[in-house]
Design a protein around this motif. Structure first.
Motif: not given
Length: 922
Positions: A633-636, A774-781, A798-802, A827-829
């Motif tokens: 499975q690919p990792i985001l 596997f991963t849980f990120r905020v703005n790519g970090q 500021p804009k946030l992307v989970f 996914g991302s939102i």
């Protein structure tokens, strides 16, 4: 391949004029040379040129004298005036007749070139076959010097049937090239379409001549060579002959000069340079080593060219150089064109090695010596003379390729055919033959009779003696028969022993009851009969009768042996193989009616029935299994916040998982595997396996393994057959989560039993995998537990992307709380922030099919950085907030590009270090 020269039939055409023709005319003339007399339409079809162009080409060739027109049946025909003639200075060579490829070169093999000029090797190829062909034309064995001069040494042509094309290889000779001779090979190859006729090889030589001095001063000396030679008219020399050349030297300078003549291109022992004799002292004549000339004087130097007897045939172009003592740097050179005529002389000798043969072949050695100065190809053949057609002849090798002055041998094996025709009496038979030689190139070959023979010896006496013994033995046997049948009193045969080989047999092994017996005087028997009965006297084994009137019958020969009038038989098979009890009876039927028949019986014999298969063990490899992990499975990967403005629950920027889960690394099975052991495996016809869930529903369809031809291929890697059929770790393909059982049913060979042979496993369970994030990120970090974000009044937060990714297992449920709730596995939102201070907790929760959960939470807290500042400071704070907001937006943009935390910096102990402060967006 032979060299060919184009010469004019009228003897007034020069080959140089042919080479000076344009390409179209030269190609057309080369093609017409092979075809003979043609009409205009035939020339158009063969050359595939337009009628207008071809008309101009033919008219120009006729005007130049290369082609003539002939009227045949009121139709104009064109005929080439260039005819092939044997000469080694030919500028073109063609393929042998009958070959599918015709190759014409503008070179005879020896070419000359001067420094600073260009040499072009033209190759015209015509496909005379009936198919299209791909033809490779390349130059091989190039020296490093030639490789620099010829930039393109390989070309490829695609020619249809009856088509032709030309390839030109150019050699750019530099101005500073040194004189010398360079050898190379031109190869024409069509391995895909004409593998039997290619490759075709041409040996070529390129001689670089000394540079020509364009400026000749009036005072420079000159010299001339007599007789005058050219490439068209070389001096003809015979091996062992002497050629004399006179070099006339003219000293046009105003000083006395001394001249010496050298020729470095020929071996020193071939050349003898004679200078005029000089005077020394009181009129003594001495041999001079130079020519002394006064100003304006002329002198003669004599050069004697003594060719050795082993000089090779070919063309030689030696360079003569005259050295002036006054002008040592002056290059005075001239060429001599010399042609050494070929000498064709082959000596053959047939040597006998083995000439008297019995069964082995005879051996001869054919010794061939090439005493000529040209390479020769010799092919052997046989002429069968008196009796020679009874032999098989084999040459090893069948053809010899001899270099000049080389001797080779070919072994000739002569093997007589039909061994039964070998003489019986006498001194044997002579088988005569002649060895014939042929030259494929049709060079002169002396016809020397090479007669050979082999003596096929007669058979030895010991091969005839057995026939005499057989005749004597036959007479004695006839006398014995007469005495035994008519004179000797009758003798009654008697049964000495009649018993089974074993008293117990097993139908499982397919055994037949075998008997052993001994009978005296078997020659007195007419026949014997054997049959079997049960305990009640019923015949249950078919009677078997053996005719002994002609000796031991064929069915008994493998089992019986007659010694000293006693017939002993062992392991005589009956047809009794079914289970039960048998008693066998033997009846002897004598030939003489006066003798009473004899009868004997065996003890009871039992055949045990075939045992049925028995399931000794049937279970899974382990009671509990783990659910199989998903496929790779690919990792985001880190996503940019620039693209976060669009809501997306699909995985983006995915990277492959680098390390598999721990259970995969430990090779833990994720499907149900079975072990079983079954007794009496030879009686198994088939095995069926079916799976049921806890409610009894079929979850694994019936899988049948056919044992009619032994262990089936799909079970060979799991099963071992010895006394039992033991199968281990048999895959079922069942990977679903839940409880199940498996039934094993054995179908025996023969009759089906009343109750099926079935055994069920204990309950088997496949547990679901624990959920994984596997991963849980905020703005790519990667997400931190808490974020504190300043929000200035009047500025956009500021804009946030989970973005997230969990392990994708069957039944896995992923939720992002408080909103939007259920989401995809990866996914991302975007997550909008309120423009006022506050706090919110965002939780990523993953639940598997068994209800087990795993979650990660992030707390987002916003605050007003200007809340506690004075009015003036508030304005500055507001301005700073504005600029800070802009900076925050810019910071968000930078975070989109490469979101990361700053590296901790050292502190003085009075303030918190950067690692002790919570993450902030500013």
């Amino acid at each position: 391949m032979t060299s060919q020269q184009f010469t004019s039939a009228t003897e007034d055409l020069n080959m140089a004029e042919v080479l000076m023709l344009p390409d179209a005319q030269r190609q057309t003339l080369a093609w017409m040379l092979e075809q003979g007399t043609l009409t205009f339409s035939e020339v158009v079809a063969g050359t595939q040129r337009s009628e207008a162009d071809l008309h101009l080409i033919l008219e120009d060739l006729v005007r130049r004298g290369f082609v003539e027109t002939i009227e045949i049946n009121q139709t104009r025909h064109y005929h080439s005036l260039i005819a092939p003639q044997q000469d080694s200075f030919a500028p073109a060579r063609a393929a042998e007749p009958g070959k599918p490829l015709a190759v014409i070169l503008n070179s005879a093999g020896n070419d000359t070139v001067t420094p600073g000029s260009t040499f072009e090797l033209g190759v015209t190829i015509r496909n005379k076959g009936n198919q299209s062909a791909v033809i490779d034309v390349f130059i091989d064995d190039l020296s490093p010097t030639l490789r620099q001069w010829c930039r393109c040494a390989q070309e490829r042509l695609a020619l249809g049937a009856k088509q032709s094309a030309e390839v030109v290889f150019r050699f750019q000779v530099p101005v500073d090239a040194l004189p010398g001779t360079f050898d190379y090979l031109l190869i024409v190859d069509a391995p895909q379409h004409y593998p039997e006729d290619t490759p075709i090889r041409y040996s070529q030589k390129l001689q670089v001549l000394p540079p020509i001095q364009d400026t000749v001063r009036v005072s420079d000396p000159t010299f001339g060579v007599q007789p005058l030679t050219t490439s068209a008219k070389p001096t003809i020399a015979q091996p062992g002959g002497v050629q004399q050349f006179q070099i006339l030297v003219h000293n046009r300078g105003d000083r006395v000069d001394r001249f010496r003549l050298t020729c470095a291109d020929l071996p020193a022992e071939w050349i003898n340079i004679i200078y005029p004799q000089g005077a020394q002292g009181q009129g003594l004549a001495v041999q001079s080593d130079s020519l002394d000339l006064n100003p304006g004087g002329q002198g003669l130097i004599l050069m004697m060219l003594q060719l050795p007897l082993d000089a090779l045939a070919g063309n030689y172009i030696p360079t003569l150089r005259l050295h002036s003592e006054n002008s040592p740097n002056l290059a005075l050179m001239d060429l001599i064109y010399l042609q050494v005529k070929p000498v064709y002389q082959v000596q053959v000798d047939l040597q006998t090695i083995i000439s008297q043969v019995k069964q082995e072949p005879g051996l001869f050695s054919v010794q061939v010596s090439n005493n000529g100065n040209t390479p020769r190809d010799i092919v052997f053949d046989i002429t069968k003379l008196d009796g020679g057609d009874r032999c098989e002849y084999t040459f090893e090798p069948p053809q010899l390729h001899l270099k000049p002055y080389q001797t080779l041998n070919s072994q000739l094996w002569v093997k007589p055919l039909d061994p039964w025709k070998r003489p019986v009496f006498g001194g044997g038979q002579l088988l005569n033959f002649n060895v014939d030689l042929a030259d494929p190139q049709e060079h002169p070959l002396t016809k020397v009779p090479l007669r050979g023979f082999i003596l096929w010896q007669a058979r030895p006496f010991w091969q005839i003696f057995p026939f005499v013994l057989v005749g004597v033995a036959g007479l004695l046997f006839l006398a014995w028969l007469i005495w035994s049948n008519f004179i000797r009193p009758p003798v009654a045969p008697r049964i000495l022993k009649f018993e089974p080989e074993e008293t117990e047999y097993s139908a499982e092994n397919g055994d037949f009851v075998r008997l052993a017996f001994q009978i005296t005087h078997p020659e007195k028997l007419k026949a014997l009969e054997i049959f079997g009965q049960d305990d009640k006297g019923k015949v249950i084994s078919r009677p078997q009768s053996y005719d002994l009137s002609r000796g031991i019958p064929a069915p008994l020969r493998p089992f019986c042996l007659e010694t000293q009038q006693v017939l002993t038989c062992r392991n005589v098979r009956t047809d009794a193989k079914r289970s039960g009890n048998y008693i066998f009876t033997m009846n002897l039927l004598p030939r003489d009616r006066r003798v009473i028949a004899t009868t004997a019986q065996t003890v009871p014999v039992a055949i045990a029935p075939i045992p049925l298969p028995e399931i000794l063990e049937f279970a899974s490899t382990q009671p509990t299994y783990q659910q199989a992990p998903p496929k790779q499975q690919p990792i985001l990967a880190a996503t940019s916040s620039k693209t976060s403005s669009k809501t997306s629950s699909k995985p983006t920027n995915l990277l492959p998982i680098q390390k598999p889960p721990a259970d995969v690394q430990n090779n833990q099975p994720h499907e149900v595997r079975l072990n079983w052991a079954i007794a009496h495996p030879k009686q198994i016809k088939a095995i069926q396996i079916i799976g049921h869930d806890a409610e009894g529903a079929v979850i694994s369809p019936v899988k049948t393994y056919n044992f009619a031809k032994g262990v089936p291929n799909e079970l060979k890697k799991y099963c071992v057959v010895k006394e039992q059929l033991v199968c281990k770790n048999v895959a079922t393909g069942d990977r679903k989560v839940g409880d199940r059982t498996f039934d094993l049913t054995v179908i025996p060979k023969g009759l089906v039993p009343e109750k099926p042979i079935t055994l069920k496993t204990a309950a088997i369970k496949i547990e679901p995998r624990l959920p994984q994030i596997f991963t849980f990120r905020v703005n790519g970090q990667e997400a931190m537990p808490k974020y504190i974000i300043p929000v200035s009044p009047g500025q956009s937060p500021p804009k946030l992307v989970f973005s997230w990714q969990a392990e994708d297992n069957a039944g896995t449920k992923v939720e992002l709380l408080p909103v939007p709730g259920a989401v995809t596995v990866a996914g991302s939102i975007p997550f909008p922030l309120a423009p006022k201070p506050g706090s919110v907790v965002v939780t990523l929760q993953v639940t598997n099919s068994a209800g087990q959960q795993v979650a990660r939470s992030v707390t987002i807290e916003t605050f007003d950085p200007t809340a506690d500042q004075p009015a003036g400071d508030a304005e500055k704070g507001q301005a700073a907030g504005s600029s800070g907001g802009a900076a925050g937006a810019g910071g968000a943009t930078d975070a989109e590009k490469a979101p990361s935390l700053d590296t901790p910096k050292p502190t003085d102990g009075r303030t918190l270090s950067p690692t002790e402060l919570p993450p902030q967006f500013n």
